[in-house]
Design a protein around this motif. Structure first.
Motif, PDB file in Angstrom:
ATOM      1  N   ALA A 137       0.836  -1.205   0.000  1.00  0.00           N
ATOM      2  CA  ALA A 137       0.000   0.000   0.000  1.00  0.00           C
ATOM      3  C   ALA A 137       0.871   1.256   0.000  1.00  0.00           C
ATOM      4  O   ALA A 137       0.645   2.184  -0.788  1.00  0.00           O
ATOM      5  CB  ALA A 137      -0.926  -0.005   1.220  1.00  0.00           C
ATOM      6  N   LEU A 279      -4.719   3.031  -4.635  1.00  0.00           N
ATOM      7  CA  LEU A 279      -4.742   1.774  -3.878  1.00  0.00           C
ATOM      8  C   LEU A 279      -5.620   0.736  -4.571  1.00  0.00           C
ATOM      9  O   LEU A 279      -5.285  -0.449  -4.623  1.00  0.00           O
ATOM     10  CB  LEU A 279      -5.231   2.033  -2.449  1.00  0.00           C
ATOM     11  CG  LEU A 279      -4.267   2.859  -1.585  1.00  0.00           C
ATOM     12  CD1 LEU A 279      -4.939   3.314  -0.287  1.00  0.00           C
ATOM     13  CD2 LEU A 279      -3.002   2.066  -1.280  1.00  0.00           C
ATOM     14  N   VAL A 285      -3.513  -5.001  -3.510  1.00  0.00           N
ATOM     15  CA  VAL A 285      -4.211  -4.293  -2.430  1.00  0.00           C
ATOM     16  C   VAL A 285      -5.715  -4.373  -2.671  1.00  0.00           C
ATOM     17  O   VAL A 285      -6.176  -4.216  -3.805  1.00  0.00           O
ATOM     18  CB  VAL A 285      -3.755  -2.809  -2.375  1.00  0.00           C
ATOM     19  CG1 VAL A 285      -4.591  -2.022  -1.367  1.00  0.00           C
ATOM     20  CG2 VAL A 285      -2.276  -2.714  -2.043  1.00  0.00           C
TER      21      VAL A 285
END
Ligand code: 2RA
Length: 354
Positions: A137, A279, A285
């Motif tokens: 992340a 993200l 992620v």
């Protein structure tokens, strides 16, 4: 020809997850050798659906091996990884023995895969699970906005301390489970657990019905080894030697999956919607972020899965260039076995030109 792989430390908590991961990922390996201490030698363990006999760690087990994944204590890696490397084996090591060695790259395939090719000692290090939990992340955000400061609180699972940690937590939960007379007075949880189980524990305080603001060993000036790892490893992986980092590492009564509350400051203002999109677009992620609907990552919902789960993404009210986020990742998978396997696969592809 497919490379030969040795899995050193095949019987531990991470080794067990390694075998399951090797059995489910795209298979790039020829022979897989399972290696452990002499105590476990001769056992039959399953990998890729086959029973394989565990070999005792020795110089000879590395004959003909191309890549070795090590998941053993620091001192065992420190002794044996160079032995394997001297035989031409590329070692991917999950211990803390080599992570900060300047001649050993510290690799997260989603963040710095190119580093795996530069390995003068023939060893590649796998980061500590606490650092790894947030790296995918943060790497995605850093690429776009340039990270400058990181303040982190961890909520670390018992399995970070291996099988003894898992066993201790379950044993403690059994002692306090269903009892409404403990957890109501200072010291009563400690007394109940100590009475039934004694004080010999991988944790410095009871973990059931508790949180313990300490993980790892004492590194002086009040810092734990886990906290310094977060600082040093984040800098090395992200390639920001002067990144300002402060961490507080805490153990919580969760079996597996580390969580981190992250306060990340960037060189420029960050639009939350754009950060969310970055993200969402990061392949490893998963954004779970609708608190009004009760949606945020929790360890109980993340355990056993490969991605990093991110939620509670918001602009820090008093810090214009800072995002707050909450991250959960399975510490035995991406935090350990999965990242090690991914790095080993990078090497396998390099060796075979695939
Ligand atoms: C822990 N991060 O959670 C450690 C394991 N390597 O104890």
């Amino acid at each position: 020809q497919r490379p030969t792989l040795a899995l050193v430390g095949a019987t531990g908590a991470v080794g067990t997850v390694m075998r399951s991961i090797l059995s489910t990922r795209e298979d790039v390996w020829g022979e897989i050798r399972l290696v452990a201490s002499a105590r476990s030698a001769g056992k039959q363990l399953e990998v890729r659906g086959e029973q394989v006999t565990v070999l005792a760690l020795s110089e000879e087990v590395f004959d003909g091996v191309d890549v070795a994944m090590f998941d053993v204590p620091d001192e065992v890696s420190a002794q044996w990884a160079p032995v394997a490397a001297a035989k031409g084996v590329v070692v991917v090591d999950n211990s803390g023995a080599f992570r900060m060695d300047p001649d050993v790259p510290l690799v997260v395939p989603e963040v710095n895969p190119e580093a795996a090719r530069e390995r003068p000692r023939g060893i590649i290090a796998n980061p500590n699970c606490t650092t790894l939990t947030m790296m995918d992340a943060l790497g995605a955000l850093h690429r776009r906005w340039t990270l400058t400061e990181l303040v982190v609180a961890s909520y670390q699972a018992a399995s970070g301390a291996g099988q003894p940690g898992i066993d201790r937590l379950y044993d403690e939960l059994e002692v306090v489970g269903g009892r409404r007379d403990v957890g109501v007075q200072a010291g009563d949880v400690r007394a109940a657990i100590s009475d039934k189980l004694g004080d010999d524990s991988p944790f410095p305080a009871p973990l059931a019905l508790n949180v313990v603001p300490w993980a790892g060993s004492d590194k002086g000036d009040g810092w734990s080894s886990e906290e310094l790892k977060v600082r040093n490893e984040s800098r090395k992986i992200l390639g920001i030697p002067d990144l300002k980092v402060s961490a507080t590492c805490v153990r919580v009564p969760v079996v597996t999956t580390h969580s981190l509350a992250v306060h990340a400051t960037f060189a420029q203002d960050v639009d939350v919607a754009a950060a969310r999109q970055a993200l969402v677009e990061a392949p490893s992620v998963v954004v779970v972020d609708d608190p009004a609907a009760g949606e945020f990552p929790t360890p109980a919902d993340s355990v056993g899965a490969d991605p990093t789960f991110v939620g509670r993404l918001r602009q820090a009210l008093d810090f214009p260039r800072t995002l707050e986020l909450f991250v959960c990742g399975d510490n035995l998978r991406k935090g350990a076995a999965l990242n090690t396997a991914q790095v080993a696969e990078l090497v396998a592809r390099e060796l075979t030109g695939a």
